[in-house]
Structure formats: structure tokens, C-alpha cells
Design a protein around this motif. Sequence first.
Motif, PDB file in Angstrom:
ATOM      1  N   UNK A   1      68.156 -36.367 -10.175  1.00 32.91           N
ATOM      2  CA  UNK A   1      67.142 -37.270 -10.688  1.00 32.91           C
ATOM      3  C   UNK A   1      67.640 -37.844 -12.020  1.00 32.91           C
ATOM      4  N   UNK A   2      67.553 -39.168 -12.174  1.00 33.57           N
ATOM      5  CA  UNK A   2      68.011 -39.821 -13.387  1.00 33.57           C
ATOM      6  C   UNK A   2      67.007 -39.711 -14.522  1.00 33.57           C
ATOM      7  N   UNK A   3      67.427 -40.157 -15.703  1.00 27.68           N
ATOM      8  CA  UNK A   3      66.562 -40.084 -16.885  1.00 27.68           C
ATOM      9  C   UNK A   3      65.248 -40.839 -16.682  1.00 27.68           C
ATOM     10  N   UNK A   4      65.296 -41.988 -16.035  1.00 27.80           N
ATOM     11  CA  UNK A   4      64.073 -42.770 -15.831  1.00 27.80           C
ATOM     12  C   UNK A   4      63.036 -41.954 -15.052  1.00 27.80           C
ATOM     13  N   UNK A   5      63.471 -41.364 -13.958  1.00 24.39           N
ATOM     14  CA  UNK A   5      62.557 -40.569 -13.128  1.00 24.39           C
ATOM     15  C   UNK A   5      62.087 -39.306 -13.847  1.00 24.39           C
ATOM     16  N   UNK A   6      63.002 -38.668 -14.583  1.00 25.40           N
ATOM     17  CA  UNK A   6      62.625 -37.478 -15.346  1.00 25.40           C
ATOM     18  C   UNK A   6      61.559 -37.817 -16.390  1.00 25.40           C
TER      19      UNK A   6
ATOM     20  N   UNK B   1      66.715 -42.628 -24.352  1.00 25.38           N
ATOM     21  CA  UNK B   1      66.390 -42.919 -22.952  1.00 25.38           C
ATOM     22  C   UNK B   1      65.026 -43.590 -22.821  1.00 25.38           C
ATOM     23  N   UNK B   2      64.089 -43.204 -23.672  1.00 26.57           N
ATOM     24  CA  UNK B   2      62.762 -43.823 -23.628  1.00 26.57           C
ATOM     25  C   UNK B   2      62.882 -45.307 -23.932  1.00 26.57           C
ATOM     26  N   UNK B   3      63.567 -45.641 -25.009  1.00 23.87           N
ATOM     27  CA  UNK B   3      63.750 -47.038 -25.382  1.00 23.87           C
ATOM     28  C   UNK B   3      64.547 -47.812 -24.346  1.00 23.87           C
ATOM     29  N   UNK B   4      65.585 -47.196 -23.832  1.00 25.61           N
ATOM     30  CA  UNK B   4      66.449 -47.870 -22.863  1.00 25.61           C
ATOM     31  C   UNK B   4      65.691 -48.223 -21.582  1.00 25.61           C
ATOM     32  N   UNK B   5      64.929 -47.284 -21.063  1.00 27.11           N
ATOM     33  CA  UNK B   5      64.266 -47.484 -19.770  1.00 27.11           C
ATOM     34  C   UNK B   5      62.888 -48.147 -19.879  1.00 27.11           C
ATOM     35  N   UNK B   6      62.174 -47.917 -20.996  1.00 27.27           N
ATOM     36  CA  UNK B   6      60.775 -48.358 -21.062  1.00 27.27           C
ATOM     37  C   UNK B   6      60.433 -49.169 -22.305  1.00 27.27           C
ATOM     38  N   UNK B   7      61.350 -49.288 -23.237  1.00 26.95           N
ATOM     39  CA  UNK B   7      61.102 -50.061 -24.437  1.00 26.95           C
ATOM     40  C   UNK B   7      60.413 -49.282 -25.538  1.00 26.95           C
ATOM     41  N   UNK B   8      59.499 -48.415 -25.163  1.00 21.49           N
ATOM     42  CA  UNK B   8      58.747 -47.632 -26.149  1.00 21.49           C
ATOM     43  C   UNK B   8      58.051 -46.465 -25.453  1.00 21.49           C
ATOM     44  N   UNK B   9      57.519 -45.577 -26.261  1.00 13.55           N
ATOM     45  CA  UNK B   9      56.736 -44.464 -25.723  1.00 13.55           C
ATOM     46  C   UNK B   9      55.547 -44.998 -24.933  1.00 13.55           C
ATOM     47  N   UNK B  10      54.829 -45.980 -25.509  1.00 16.89           N
ATOM     48  CA  UNK B  10      53.680 -46.543 -24.802  1.00 16.89           C
ATOM     49  C   UNK B  10      54.104 -47.224 -23.505  1.00 16.89           C
ATOM     50  N   UNK B  11      55.263 -47.865 -23.523  1.00 18.50           N
ATOM     51  CA  UNK B  11      55.773 -48.482 -22.301  1.00 18.50           C
ATOM     52  C   UNK B  11      55.977 -47.452 -21.202  1.00 18.50           C
TER      53      UNK B  11
ATOM     54  N   UNK C   1      57.695 -36.046 -24.888  1.00 21.34           N
ATOM     55  CA  UNK C   1      58.281 -36.612 -23.669  1.00 21.34           C
ATOM     56  C   UNK C   1      59.729 -36.167 -23.490  1.00 21.34           C
ATOM     57  N   UNK C   2      60.482 -36.148 -24.593  1.00 20.34           N
ATOM     58  CA  UNK C   2      61.874 -35.719 -24.539  1.00 20.34           C
ATOM     59  C   UNK C   2      61.950 -34.239 -24.160  1.00 20.34           C
ATOM     60  N   UNK C   3      61.121 -33.424 -24.778  1.00 19.23           N
ATOM     61  CA  UNK C   3      61.139 -31.985 -24.483  1.00 19.23           C
ATOM     62  C   UNK C   3      60.744 -31.710 -23.038  1.00 19.23           C
ATOM     63  N   UNK C   4      59.731 -32.391 -22.541  1.00 20.39           N
ATOM     64  CA  UNK C   4      59.247 -32.152 -21.176  1.00 20.39           C
ATOM     65  C   UNK C   4      60.197 -32.696 -20.113  1.00 20.39           C
TER      66      UNK C   4
END
Length: 194
Positions: free
Chosen positions: A1-6, A38-48, A28-31
Motif C-alpha cells: 500500500x502506498x503513502x496515499x492509501x496509508x 507525504x500529506x502535502x505531496x498527495x493532498x496539499x494539506x492536512x484538511x485536504x 496522521x503521520x503517526x497513524x
Amino acid sequence: MGHRELLLDAARRLLEDKGYAHITARDLVAASGTNLASIGYHFGSKNGLLNAALGDVFEEWTDALAEVALADPHASPLQRAHLTWATVLLHLADKRALLLSFVEALAQAERDPALREQLAEVQDRTRTRVAEIVATSYGDADVHADDPRCTAVAGFILAVCDGLALQWLLDPQRSPRPEHLLAGLNDLVARSQN
């Protein structure tokens, strides 16, 4: 499973456990076992990320409700709507934590244009899916999901679902019961035909 799915999987779990407003990027990183980048790369932000997870949950719920609504090929459009609303009421307890997270996100959307746009896109995808069901319910090959009548009815169906969910969140004991809702709606339709 990739970072996006994780990250999506972790966000879903945290939305149920902590609620939208209390999740940090570090949570989110810990879980997920990933990293902040990875959050910024895949979703732009935590809220994203959180909004993408909420969107996935509500799209899955919409698909499950679609199966219920379309299960009886002989049901009328009104019967399908009634069945959908009754099913929503039956399953609100299962979705309580995610519903609360969605309400928390809505409260923040007024001050965050990106969040507001992302939630509006989720709402639009849901309305489009429901409009497809409405068009199918008409049983007319000339009626399509983009027909303004179908999108308006879909908006009404969603408004009822949202309203029932909010009533239930505030006071489950006093919110309508599925059997009472169906009996009342059937009685209303029968009386309006006289």
C-alpha cells in the motif's frame, strides 16, 4: 500500500476516533507510518487529506444507499426515496463519528475557501450520483442525470438525508423512526391523491 492509501486509511480511522477538529498532521503521520511531506505531496494539506477521506466515506455510503434504492426494479421513484430515507435512519448510529467530523468540517469551511470548495465538490459528486438514481427510477430512456429535474430532486433527497442526520445527531431519541417515517409519508401521499 502506498503513502496515499496509508494516509487515507489513517485519516478515516482518526476521523472516527478523534473528530475532524482535533486531528493534527502529526497524528496522521503517526497513524499512517508515513511522513509530513507525504500529506502535502498527495493532498496539499492536512484538511485536504481529511476532506478526501470524508469524501470517500460519503461516496461509499451513497453507493450503498443506491443499491438499496435500486434493489426493487418495480419500485416507484417515491418508494425509492422513502426506502433511502428509512435506510439512512437505520444506519445513523453506525456513522455517528463520521457525521460529527463532517459537521466539524462544515463549521470550518466558511473561513477556509479551499476547504469549502473541496466539500462542495464532494456534495456535487454525491448529488450527481443521486441524480443518476433518480433518472434510472423514472424508467424513461430520454431522462438523464443531468436533467435539471433530476438534479433538483437529488438535491431535495440529499437535503432530507442531511436534515434527518442532523436531527438524529442532536437527539437520537426524538428523531423519526424509519417505520414512522414510512407510514407518515405513505399516509401523506395517499391523502394528497384524494
